[in-house]
Design an enzyme around this catalytic site. Structure first.
Site, PDB file in Angstrom:
ATOM      1  N   GLU A  28      23.013 -11.132  -7.989  1.00 24.71           N
ATOM      2  CA  GLU A  28      22.225  -9.903  -8.129  1.00 24.71           C
ATOM      3  C   GLU A  28      21.043  -9.906  -7.163  1.00 24.71           C
ATOM      4  O   GLU A  28      20.718  -8.877  -6.568  1.00 24.71           O
ATOM      5  CB  GLU A  28      21.716  -9.753  -9.567  1.00 24.71           C
ATOM      6  CG  GLU A  28      22.814  -9.526 -10.576  1.00 24.71           C
ATOM      7  CD  GLU A  28      22.297  -9.508 -11.998  1.00 24.71           C
ATOM      8  OE1 GLU A  28      22.540  -8.508 -12.685  1.00 24.71           O
ATOM      9  OE2 GLU A  28      21.638 -10.494 -12.415  1.00 24.71           O
ATOM     10  N   LEU A  79      15.006  -6.160 -16.427  1.00 24.82           N
ATOM     11  CA  LEU A  79      14.773  -4.720 -16.335  1.00 24.82           C
ATOM     12  C   LEU A  79      13.509  -4.326 -17.089  1.00 24.82           C
ATOM     13  O   LEU A  79      12.845  -3.358 -16.720  1.00 24.82           O
ATOM     14  CB  LEU A  79      15.978  -3.957 -16.889  1.00 24.82           C
ATOM     15  CG  LEU A  79      17.273  -4.101 -16.116  1.00 24.82           C
ATOM     16  CD1 LEU A  79      18.356  -3.236 -16.743  1.00 24.82           C
ATOM     17  CD2 LEU A  79      17.087  -3.755 -14.652  1.00 24.82           C
ATOM     18  N   LYS A 106      21.613  -0.385 -15.388  1.00 31.02           N
ATOM     19  CA  LYS A 106      22.507  -0.991 -14.401  1.00 31.02           C
ATOM     20  C   LYS A 106      23.921  -0.504 -14.704  1.00 31.02           C
ATOM     21  O   LYS A 106      24.482  -0.839 -15.751  1.00 31.02           O
ATOM     22  CB  LYS A 106      22.510  -2.505 -14.544  1.00 31.02           C
ATOM     23  CG  LYS A 106      21.273  -3.222 -14.126  1.00 31.02           C
ATOM     24  CD  LYS A 106      21.439  -4.672 -14.550  1.00 31.02           C
ATOM     25  CE  LYS A 106      20.857  -5.627 -13.564  1.00 31.02           C
ATOM     26  NZ  LYS A 106      21.017  -7.032 -13.984  1.00 31.02           N
TER      27      LYS A 106
END
Length: 130
Positions: A28, A79, A106
């Protein structure tokens, strides 16, 4: 949670899409991915409605650019941290905004099964910010 905000004026930004490098997995942070952002910014809009003058409101484009800078900026693991940074930057930039709701999602996550997106949603008012 203070639910009084539900009946208040707000600016609404929906479906903002950015490419960022947030997450706990190495892939990521290296490859990045798409993030979806929704923002509600609560402020008094009656004067702007009466005067038809942007100086009595806040520009949607300015809030969009602020969110873009956060999501496309330095990497966060969570997040929750991305959403909190967006809120803090909005409060720092726009004194007239009294509360903010931010959703960060996401759409491409490593789970078994179809999903539209997974994410977080936070609500903060100036009075409950630490």
């Amino acid at each position: 949670m203070d639910t009084e905000f539900l009946m208040r004026d707000k600016l609404v930004l929906r479906g903002l899409m950015f490419h960022g490098f947030h997450g706990v997995l190495e892939e990521e942070k290296k490859l990045g991915q798409k993030f979806l952002v929704d923002i509600d910014a609560y402020l008094e809009l009656q004067k702007a409605g009466d005067t038809d003058n942007l100086d009595d409101s806040v520009s949607y484009a300015d809030i969009y650019n602020l969110a873009r800078e956060v999501v496309e900026g330095p990497s966060f693991n969570l997040l929750e941290s991305v959403a909190t940074k967006i809120v803090k930057d909005i409060f720092a930039s726009y004194r007239q905004i009294s509360a903010v709701r931010v959703r960060v999602g996401k759409p491409h996550v490593a789970v078994k099964g179809p999903v539209e997106y997974l994410g977080v949603e936070i609500y903060r008012s100036r009075t409950n910010m630490k």
